[in-house]
Design a protein around this motif. Structure first.
Motif, PDB file in Angstrom:
ATOM      1  N   ASP A 275      12.366  -4.498  45.701  1.00 20.77           N
ATOM      2  CA  ASP A 275      11.739  -4.941  44.458  1.00 20.77           C
ATOM      3  C   ASP A 275      11.238  -6.348  44.749  1.00 20.77           C
ATOM      4  OD1 ASP A 275      11.011  -5.906  42.005  1.00 20.77           O
ATOM      5  OD2 ASP A 275      12.794  -5.173  40.961  1.00 20.77           O
ATOM      6  N   ILE A 276       9.953  -6.469  45.062  1.00 22.13           N
ATOM      7  CA  ILE A 276       9.450  -7.764  45.526  1.00 22.13           C
ATOM      8  C   ILE A 276       9.428  -8.817  44.418  1.00 22.13           C
ATOM      9  CG2 ILE A 276       8.118  -6.826  47.435  1.00 22.13           C
ATOM     10  CD1 ILE A 276       5.632  -7.025  45.692  1.00 22.13           C
ATOM     11  N   SER A 277       9.392  -8.400  43.153  1.00 25.31           N
ATOM     12  CA  SER A 277       9.390  -9.395  42.083  1.00 25.31           C
ATOM     13  C   SER A 277      10.765 -10.053  41.934  1.00 25.31           C
ATOM     14  CB  SER A 277       8.964  -8.768  40.757  1.00 25.31           C
ATOM     15  OG  SER A 277       9.869  -7.764  40.366  1.00 25.31           O
ATOM     16  N   ARG A 278      11.821  -9.332  42.258  1.00 18.42           N
ATOM     17  CA  ARG A 278      13.184  -9.880  42.163  1.00 18.42           C
ATOM     18  C   ARG A 278      13.771 -10.235  43.523  1.00 18.42           C
ATOM     19  NH1 ARG A 278      15.522  -5.447  37.995  1.00 18.42           N
ATOM     20  NH2 ARG A 278      14.317  -6.112  36.187  1.00 18.42           N
ATOM     21  N   GLY A 279      13.173  -9.739  44.583  1.00 12.66           N
ATOM     22  CA  GLY A 279      13.692  -9.996  45.919  1.00 12.66           C
ATOM     23  C   GLY A 279      14.963  -9.235  46.229  1.00 12.66           C
ATOM     24  N   THR A 280      15.151  -8.095  45.559  1.00 13.01           N
ATOM     25  CA  THR A 280      16.356  -7.293  45.773  1.00 13.01           C
ATOM     26  C   THR A 280      16.003  -5.965  46.428  1.00 13.01           C
ATOM     27  OG1 THR A 280      16.168  -6.296  43.572  1.00 13.01           O
ATOM     28  CG2 THR A 280      17.521  -8.282  43.757  1.00 13.01           C
ATOM     29  N   PHE A 281      17.013  -5.304  46.962  1.00  8.76           N
ATOM     30  CA  PHE A 281      16.842  -3.982  47.543  1.00  8.76           C
ATOM     31  C   PHE A 281      17.242  -2.944  46.508  1.00  8.76           C
ATOM     32  CE2 PHE A 281      17.398  -6.767  51.187  1.00  8.76           C
ATOM     33  CZ  PHE A 281      16.337  -6.361  51.980  1.00  8.76           C
TER      34      PHE A 281
END
Length: 92
Positions: A62-68
């Motif tokens: 999730d590139i907006s949150r920087g999470t996998f």
């Protein structure tokens, strides 16, 4: 090009009412969708085939949150054009 434009072209070429052609196009699409959703492959010779394709589970970002995030296994529609169709696209 839209369904209505396709129906208008076929109706003009064949001398059939546009509404009748549009109903036929809609019914074709409905049949293809239901058959692929049921796990079947639909072959349209000279055009291509529509088939269900299993996508394995994977880890995405999730590139907006920087999470996998885990993307579960799922089935999606797949289209494979026939060689004659591909040749039209690669013509120079």
């Amino acid at each position: 090009m839209t369904k209505h434009e396709i129906a208008r072209q076929i109706a003009g070429k064949r001398g059939i009412e546009k509404e009748v052609v549009l109903d036929i196009v809609e019914e074709l699409m409905r049949i293809v969708k239901h058959k692929v959703a049921a796990g079947e492959t639909v072959y349209l010779r000279g055009f291509g085939c529509f088939a269900p394709r299993l996508r394995k589970a994977k880890i995405g970002r999730d590139i907006s949150r920087g999470t996998f995030v885990e993307i579960p296994e799922h089935v999606e529609p797949d289209f494979k054009p026939y060689p004659d169709f591909k040749k039209l696209l690669y013509r120079k």
